[in-house]
Design a protein around this motif. Structure first.
Motif, PDB file in Angstrom:
ATOM      1  N   ASN A  44     -20.489  46.692-102.178  1.00 55.54           N
ATOM      2  CA  ASN A  44     -19.660  45.638-101.599  1.00 55.54           C
ATOM      3  C   ASN A  44     -18.836  44.874-102.636  1.00 55.54           C
ATOM      4  O   ASN A  44     -18.124  43.941-102.287  1.00 55.54           O
ATOM      5  N   VAL A  46     -15.807  44.063-105.234  1.00 56.62           N
ATOM      6  CA  VAL A  46     -14.369  44.302-105.158  1.00 56.62           C
ATOM      7  C   VAL A  46     -13.990  45.427-106.118  1.00 56.62           C
ATOM      8  O   VAL A  46     -14.310  45.384-107.298  1.00 56.62           O
ATOM      9  N   THR A  63     -13.129  47.059-101.255  1.00 59.51           N
ATOM     10  CA  THR A  63     -14.442  47.049-101.882  1.00 59.51           C
ATOM     11  C   THR A  63     -14.822  48.473-102.254  1.00 59.51           C
ATOM     12  O   THR A  63     -14.202  49.436-101.807  1.00 59.51           O
TER      13      THR A  63
END
Length: 66
Positions: A44, A46, A63
């Motif tokens: 998750n 970035v 993500t």
């Protein structure tokens, strides 16, 4: 990581690949406008972000999990 949007007083901060902050400038002062927090798991975090080339001030965030 810090990135400025061209022609706008808008700044994006990326902290530890999990927190994205959008700041604006007015009267020589910076104001936090939005903060987005992503779960700390690796999938998750970035992976990348980019400003939309056609729509001003639209931000795209991807993500690692898609």
């Amino acid at each position: 990581m810090v990135e400025f949007k061209n022609n706008y007083a808008l700044c994006l901060y990326l902290f530890d690949l999990i927190i994205v902050q959008l700041w604006t400038s007015n009267n020589y002062h910076w104001y936090l406008k939005q903060q987005m927090e992503f779960p700390a798991s690796l999938k998750n975090r970035v992976a990348c972000f980019t400003w939309d080339p056609e729509v001003p001030l639209r931000l795209h965030i991807m993500t690692r999990g898609g």
